[in-house]
Write a protein that holds these residues in place. Structure first.
Motif, PDB file in Angstrom:
ATOM      1  N   LEU A  32       1.133  -1.086   0.316  1.00  0.00           N
ATOM      2  CA  LEU A  32       0.115   0.139   0.034  1.00  0.00           C
ATOM      3  C   LEU A  32       0.938   1.282   0.312  1.00  0.00           C
ATOM      4  CD1 LEU A  32      -1.566   0.744   3.727  1.00  0.00           C
ATOM      5  CD2 LEU A  32       0.576  -1.118   3.126  1.00  0.00           C
ATOM      6  N   SER A  33       0.344   1.785  -0.890  1.00  0.00           N
ATOM      7  CA  SER A  33       1.053   3.727  -0.417  1.00  0.00           C
ATOM      8  C   SER A  33       1.181   4.242   0.786  1.00  0.00           C
ATOM      9  CB  SER A  33       0.161   4.389  -1.187  1.00  0.00           C
ATOM     10  OG  SER A  33       0.710   5.819  -1.438  1.00  0.00           O
ATOM     11  N   GLY A  34       2.171   5.031   1.012  1.00  0.00           N
ATOM     12  CA  GLY A  34       2.683   5.472   1.845  1.00  0.00           C
ATOM     13  C   GLY A  34       3.656   5.316   2.866  1.00  0.00           C
ATOM     14  N   VAL A  42       3.118  -2.214  10.386  1.00  0.00           N
ATOM     15  CA  VAL A  42       1.765  -1.178  10.060  1.00  0.00           C
ATOM     16  C   VAL A  42       2.407  -0.196   9.655  1.00  0.00           C
ATOM     17  CG1 VAL A  42       1.654   0.804  12.285  1.00  0.00           C
ATOM     18  CG2 VAL A  42       2.122  -0.977  12.827  1.00  0.00           C
ATOM     19  N   CYS A  43       1.496   0.807   9.356  1.00  0.00           N
ATOM     20  CA  CYS A  43       1.314   2.010   8.247  1.00  0.00           C
ATOM     21  C   CYS A  43       1.313   3.115   8.697  1.00  0.00           C
ATOM     22  CB  CYS A  43      -0.201   2.033   7.433  1.00  0.00           C
ATOM     23  SG  CYS A  43      -0.417   3.580   6.494  1.00  0.00           S
ATOM     24  N   ARG A  44       2.535   3.664   9.427  1.00  0.00           N
ATOM     25  CA  ARG A  44       2.671   4.907   9.718  1.00  0.00           C
ATOM     26  C   ARG A  44       1.770   6.348   9.360  1.00  0.00           C
ATOM     27  NH1 ARG A  44       3.927   2.417  14.371  1.00  0.00           N
ATOM     28  NH2 ARG A  44       5.417   1.454  14.705  1.00  0.00           N
ATOM     29  N   PHE A  45       1.853   6.657   8.053  1.00  0.00           N
ATOM     30  CA  PHE A  45       1.816   7.278   7.400  1.00  0.00           C
ATOM     31  C   PHE A  45       0.674   7.072   6.018  1.00  0.00           C
ATOM     32  CE2 PHE A  45       1.617  11.247   5.451  1.00  0.00           C
ATOM     33  CZ  PHE A  45       0.515  11.655   5.475  1.00  0.00           C
ATOM     34  N   SER A  46      -0.192   7.359   6.014  1.00  0.00           N
ATOM     35  CA  SER A  46      -1.056   6.972   4.042  1.00  0.00           C
ATOM     36  C   SER A  46      -1.545   8.412   3.643  1.00  0.00           C
ATOM     37  CB  SER A  46      -1.247   6.044   3.671  1.00  0.00           C
ATOM     38  OG  SER A  46      -1.954   5.524   2.324  1.00  0.00           O
ATOM     39  N   HIS A  47      -1.225   9.501   3.349  1.00  0.00           N
ATOM     40  CA  HIS A  47      -1.952  10.482   2.321  1.00  0.00           C
ATOM     41  C   HIS A  47      -3.200  10.277   1.437  1.00  0.00           C
ATOM     42  CE1 HIS A  47       0.689  10.998  -0.752  1.00  0.00           C
ATOM     43  NE2 HIS A  47      -0.568  11.337  -1.693  1.00  0.00           N
ATOM     44  N   LEU A  48      -3.204   9.623   1.364  1.00  0.00           N
ATOM     45  CA  LEU A  48      -3.968   9.315   0.194  1.00  0.00           C
ATOM     46  C   LEU A  48      -5.158   7.709   1.039  1.00  0.00           C
ATOM     47  CD1 LEU A  48      -2.202   7.573  -3.115  1.00  0.00           C
ATOM     48  CD2 LEU A  48      -3.167   9.735  -2.492  1.00  0.00           C
ATOM     49  N   LEU A  49      -4.697   7.601   1.636  1.00  0.00           N
ATOM     50  CA  LEU A  49      -5.784   6.484   2.896  1.00  0.00           C
ATOM     51  C   LEU A  49      -6.468   6.833   4.310  1.00  0.00           C
ATOM     52  CD1 LEU A  49      -4.016   3.156   2.378  1.00  0.00           C
ATOM     53  CD2 LEU A  49      -5.768   3.639   1.235  1.00  0.00           C
ATOM     54  N   GLY A 120      11.781   5.927   3.237  1.00  0.00           N
ATOM     55  CA  GLY A 120      12.731   6.499   1.631  1.00  0.00           C
ATOM     56  C   GLY A 120      11.932   5.589   0.591  1.00  0.00           C
ATOM     57  N   GLY A 121      11.991   7.092  -0.876  1.00  0.00           N
ATOM     58  CA  GLY A 121      11.630   6.714  -2.103  1.00  0.00           C
ATOM     59  C   GLY A 121      10.185   6.885  -1.855  1.00  0.00           C
ATOM     60  N   GLU A 122      10.255   8.230  -0.813  1.00  0.00           N
ATOM     61  CA  GLU A 122       9.390   9.263  -0.737  1.00  0.00           C
ATOM     62  C   GLU A 122       9.625  10.133  -1.653  1.00  0.00           C
ATOM     63  OE1 GLU A 122       5.528   8.705  -0.500  1.00  0.00           O
ATOM     64  OE2 GLU A 122       6.104   7.141   1.234  1.00  0.00           O
ATOM     65  N   PHE A 123       9.478   9.746  -3.058  1.00  0.00           N
ATOM     66  CA  PHE A 123      10.753  10.584  -4.081  1.00  0.00           C
ATOM     67  C   PHE A 123       9.512  12.145  -5.049  1.00  0.00           C
ATOM     68  CE2 PHE A 123      10.860  11.054  -8.868  1.00  0.00           C
ATOM     69  CZ  PHE A 123      12.308  11.543  -8.889  1.00  0.00           C
TER      70      PHE A 123
END
Length: 298
Positions: A32-34, A42-49, A120-123
């Motif tokens: 998933l995105s984030g 754990v998903c620490r943060f996803s602005h899309l979700l 890393g990779g949040e380009f």
């Protein structure tokens, strides 16, 4: 949580449809995105979700009774590319995903670079124009807000005088509409320059460009490639192998499934001949990433 219920239901449906008993399933991969804490699942943060510190692996493991691994979705694409894709023989490569979001899977010396906190990779969230358009992440001037699908549709809509959908955008490009081609070309060059800077920084041997944005074809892709070739230091971009992939959304599922294969078959102490890019983690339940994408490995 609705997402957990949906993943559980779809996993069970897929098993029923495939007539595969749970005893034959190696596990479940979730991409998933984030910003993903893959070791904790754990998903620490996803602005899309709109998620903050959402546990995924542990509750899914309890619901399904199966091992579960979670990773950033673009990173799952990089894993899949190394295992059985265009990066099969590469040690240092980048997987660039273009579309609604702009993501980057970074592999250095056969190891995925996640960063200290999984970001890393949040380009797409590098600020390239301070004070520029507002990004979905809440900041202003991010690369994604400049060259992502939403930005292209917004700019074409402004020029055409009506709300342009994704299908409209694709149709206008195919028809050769001059205003649309100008927007797409400009975005491609801006994105290509950003990629060229990363190539100068990391000096990879291979760049893979994928994602739904590749459906825009050469009017978008060619400016990206040209900028990468022309704007890197010491002609590094001209030495770089670049592969453009035709896209289907099933690639997200293949990436997520590869997480399961990686953890099930990559043993500790793998030598240089190994095709895997990680050693197996000490945990059997969580490791480590559009929205949520998953597939079971059997």
């Amino acid at each position: 949580m609705a997402a957990l219920v949906a993943i559980e239901e779809e996993t069970r449906r897929a098993l029923r449809d495939a007539a595969v008993p749970a005893s034959k399933v190696l596990g479940v991969g979730v991409g998933l995105s984030g910003v993903i804490d893959s070791s904790a699942g754990v998903c620490r943060f996803s602005h899309l979700l709109q998620w903050h510190d959402v546990e995924l692996a542990a509750p899914l493991r309890r619901r399904l009774g199966l091992p579960v691994w979670v990773e950033n979705d673009v990173n799952t694409l990089a894993v899949a590319e190394k295992w059985a894709g265009d990066a099969h023989a590469a040690r240092d490569f980048l997987t660039l995903s273009v579309g609604r979001g702009i993501g980057l899977g970074i592999v250095v010396d056969r190891s995925l670079y996640r960063g200290a906190h999984g970001a890393g990779g949040e380009f797409g969230h590098m600020i390239v124009e301070p004070g520029g358009p507002k990004c979905e992440c809440g900041r202003y001037g991010c690369l994604e807000a400049m060259v992502g699908e939403g930005a292209l549709r917004r700019r074409v809509s402004e020029r055409k005088g009506y709300d342009v959908s994704r299908d409209d955008l694709l149709a206008l490009v195919e028809l050769g509409d001059s205003a649309t081609l100008d927007v797409v070309d400009s975005a491609g060059r801006k994105l290509g320059l950003a990629v060229a800077n990363v190539v100068t920084l990391l000096n990879p041997e291979l760049l893979i460009i994928c994602g739904e944005g590749t459906s825009l074809g050469s009017p978008f892709i060619d400016p990206i490639v040209s900028a990468v070739r022309e704007q890197t230091f010491a002609d590094l971009g001209r030495q770089l192998e670049i592969k453009i992939q035709s896209w289907g959304d099933e690639a997200w599922a293949v990436g997520a499934a590869t997480l399961v294969l990686r953890e099930s078959f990559n043993l500790p102490g793998a030598d240089d001949k190994s095709q895997a890019i990680w050693h197996r983690s000490s945990s059997t339940s969580t490791t480590g990433s559009s929205d949520a994408n998953f597939l079971i490995g059997s």
